[in-house]
Design a protein around this motif. Sequence first.
Motif, PDB file in Angstrom:
ATOM      1  N   GLY A  76       0.863  -1.231   0.076  1.00 24.17           N
ATOM      2  CA  GLY A  76       0.064   0.212   0.136  1.00 24.17           C
ATOM      3  C   GLY A  76       0.833   1.306  -0.068  1.00 24.17           C
ATOM      4  O   GLY A  76       0.486   2.006  -0.906  1.00 24.17           O
ATOM      5  N   SER A  77       1.851   1.266   0.753  1.00 30.42           N
ATOM      6  CA  SER A  77       2.828   2.361   0.758  1.00 30.42           C
ATOM      7  C   SER A  77       3.519   2.412  -0.618  1.00 30.42           C
ATOM      8  O   SER A  77       3.751   3.683  -1.078  1.00 30.42           O
ATOM      9  N   ILE A  78       4.024   1.448  -1.218  1.00 30.18           N
ATOM     10  CA  ILE A  78       4.648   1.478  -2.361  1.00 30.18           C
ATOM     11  C   ILE A  78       3.769   2.005  -3.438  1.00 30.18           C
ATOM     12  O   ILE A  78       4.237   2.901  -4.101  1.00 30.18           O
ATOM     13  N   ARG A  79       2.384   1.603  -3.469  1.00 24.62           N
ATOM     14  CA  ARG A  79       1.476   2.204  -4.319  1.00 24.62           C
ATOM     15  C   ARG A  79       1.496   3.938  -4.464  1.00 24.62           C
ATOM     16  O   ARG A  79       1.358   4.539  -5.385  1.00 24.62           O
ATOM     17  N   GLN A  80       1.373   4.311  -2.997  1.00 22.93           N
ATOM     18  CA  GLN A  80       1.389   5.701  -2.868  1.00 22.93           C
ATOM     19  C   GLN A  80       2.537   6.316  -3.118  1.00 22.93           C
ATOM     20  O   GLN A  80       2.508   7.413  -3.724  1.00 22.93           O
ATOM     21  N   LEU A  81       3.597   5.916  -2.943  1.00 23.09           N
ATOM     22  CA  LEU A  81       5.050   6.520  -3.205  1.00 23.09           C
ATOM     23  C   LEU A  81       5.106   6.444  -4.819  1.00 23.09           C
ATOM     24  O   LEU A  81       5.500   7.556  -5.403  1.00 23.09           O
ATOM     25  N   ARG A  82       4.702   5.317  -5.466  1.00 23.77           N
ATOM     26  CA  ARG A  82       4.952   5.442  -6.990  1.00 23.77           C
ATOM     27  C   ARG A  82       3.926   6.483  -7.573  1.00 23.77           C
ATOM     28  O   ARG A  82       4.281   7.261  -8.380  1.00 23.77           O
ATOM     29  N   GLY A  83       2.824   6.589  -7.230  1.00 23.71           N
ATOM     30  CA  GLY A  83       1.886   7.870  -7.397  1.00 23.71           C
ATOM     31  C   GLY A  83       2.334   9.198  -7.301  1.00 23.71           C
ATOM     32  O   GLY A  83       2.288   9.944  -8.234  1.00 23.71           O
ATOM     33  N   ALA A  84       2.939   9.262  -6.081  1.00 23.04           N
ATOM     34  CA  ALA A  84       3.206  10.777  -5.616  1.00 23.04           C
ATOM     35  C   ALA A  84       4.789  10.903  -6.595  1.00 23.04           C
ATOM     36  O   ALA A  84       4.830  11.962  -7.066  1.00 23.04           O
ATOM     37  N   PHE A  85       5.700   9.904  -6.751  1.00 26.34           N
ATOM     38  CA  PHE A  85       6.581  10.013  -7.743  1.00 26.34           C
ATOM     39  C   PHE A  85       6.061  10.540  -9.170  1.00 26.34           C
ATOM     40  O   PHE A  85       6.989  11.345  -9.669  1.00 26.34           O
ATOM     41  N   ASN A  86       5.060  10.021  -9.772  1.00 29.62           N
ATOM     42  CA  ASN A  86       4.650  10.187 -11.130  1.00 29.62           C
ATOM     43  C   ASN A  86       3.993  11.636 -10.855  1.00 29.62           C
ATOM     44  O   ASN A  86       4.072  12.339 -12.091  1.00 29.62           O
ATOM     45  N   GLN A  87       3.382  11.904 -10.001  1.00 32.09           N
ATOM     46  CA  GLN A  87       2.822  13.136 -10.149  1.00 32.09           C
ATOM     47  C   GLN A  87       3.851  14.240  -9.900  1.00 32.09           C
ATOM     48  O   GLN A  87       3.724  15.339 -10.378  1.00 32.09           O
ATOM     49  N   LEU A  88       4.849  14.101  -8.936  1.00 25.44           N
ATOM     50  CA  LEU A  88       5.860  15.010  -8.876  1.00 25.44           C
ATOM     51  C   LEU A  88       6.701  15.281 -10.160  1.00 25.44           C
ATOM     52  O   LEU A  88       7.320  16.533 -10.709  1.00 25.44           O
ATOM     53  N   THR A  89       7.067  14.229 -10.820  1.00 26.06           N
ATOM     54  CA  THR A  89       7.744  14.522 -12.172  1.00 26.06           C
ATOM     55  C   THR A  89       6.901  14.834 -13.172  1.00 26.06           C
ATOM     56  O   THR A  89       7.416  15.573 -14.311  1.00 26.06           O
ATOM     57  N   PRO A 159       9.174  -1.680  -9.104  1.00 27.53           N
ATOM     58  CA  PRO A 159      10.533  -1.647  -9.445  1.00 27.53           C
ATOM     59  C   PRO A 159      11.508  -0.814  -9.072  1.00 27.53           C
ATOM     60  O   PRO A 159      12.559  -0.815  -9.186  1.00 27.53           O
ATOM     61  N   GLU A 160      11.073   0.428  -8.804  1.00 29.30           N
ATOM     62  CA  GLU A 160      11.886   1.415  -8.233  1.00 29.30           C
ATOM     63  C   GLU A 160      12.487   0.899  -6.599  1.00 29.30           C
ATOM     64  O   GLU A 160      11.778   0.326  -6.044  1.00 29.30           O
ATOM     65  N   PHE A 161      13.575   1.460  -6.584  1.00 28.29           N
ATOM     66  CA  PHE A 161      14.221   1.201  -5.086  1.00 28.29           C
ATOM     67  C   PHE A 161      13.240   1.759  -3.973  1.00 28.29           C
ATOM     68  O   PHE A 161      13.100   3.009  -4.050  1.00 28.29           O
ATOM     69  N   VAL A 162      12.820   1.115  -2.975  1.00 32.49           N
ATOM     70  CA  VAL A 162      12.134   1.523  -2.001  1.00 32.49           C
ATOM     71  C   VAL A 162      12.980   1.053  -0.702  1.00 32.49           C
ATOM     72  O   VAL A 162      13.034   0.013  -0.537  1.00 32.49           O
ATOM     73  N   HIS A 163      13.088   2.417   0.417  1.00 28.23           N
ATOM     74  CA  HIS A 163      13.511   1.778   1.595  1.00 28.23           C
ATOM     75  C   HIS A 163      12.399   1.650   2.524  1.00 28.23           C
ATOM     76  O   HIS A 163      11.461   2.334   2.554  1.00 28.23           O
ATOM     77  N   VAL A 164      12.440   0.417   3.179  1.00 28.96           N
ATOM     78  CA  VAL A 164      11.438   0.164   4.115  1.00 28.96           C
ATOM     79  C   VAL A 164      11.778  -0.011   5.534  1.00 28.96           C
ATOM     80  O   VAL A 164      12.536  -0.701   5.881  1.00 28.96           O
TER      81      VAL A 164
END
Length: 194
Positions: A76-89, A159-164
């Motif tokens: 769930g966190s990873i989905r949010q992170l990927r969405g935020a990353f896409n939005q920011l870029t 597939p992006e590197f994620v620190h958990v």
Amino acid sequence: MSFNKSEERLGELIRRTFLSMWTYQSPHYAKGKELCDALVVFGNDVIIMSDKLISFDAQANKSVAWERWYRKAVAGSIRQLRGAFNQLTKFPQRIFCDVHASSPFPLVIPKAENMRVHLIAVANGCADAHLRSLGYPGLCIDTHCDNDSPFMSVGVKYPEFVHVFSTAALEAIFNCFDTTRDLIDYLVRKQEAL
């Protein structure tokens, strides 16, 4: 804005450390649409944090409980992170400090080609189960695992590197450093090592 216990703890941790000058808690990309739980902008380095507090069901079968917890807390966190990353870029000008999307984000978000992004998933709620099962409260890092993570293990590439981290682990890391640059250098070195 209301925060859960884990998000409150993350916000408190950020406010009392070197990150306080560079971090905004719960920025939004549209009215009522949260981008992430914390966004750090430090030059060309951007740290995106997603924090989840999910109870581990100790009464359920161990592997079923782990799969459920992992799906909600880590995936769930990873989905949010990927969405935020896409939005920011794609739409960096559409980041706001408030739930009404009326207060523009005040820090300059670097251009996508210059941005160095660090994704942090803060996953809480399984420390007691991990302590009972393995004898220590932290999660194991397994560089081979992905969404089908073995019991009490997390991967790094989604597939992006994620620190958990858990909030307790993140707090221990924050206590080791004095500056945002130190933290970013640690995240980069950890990623290179793994």
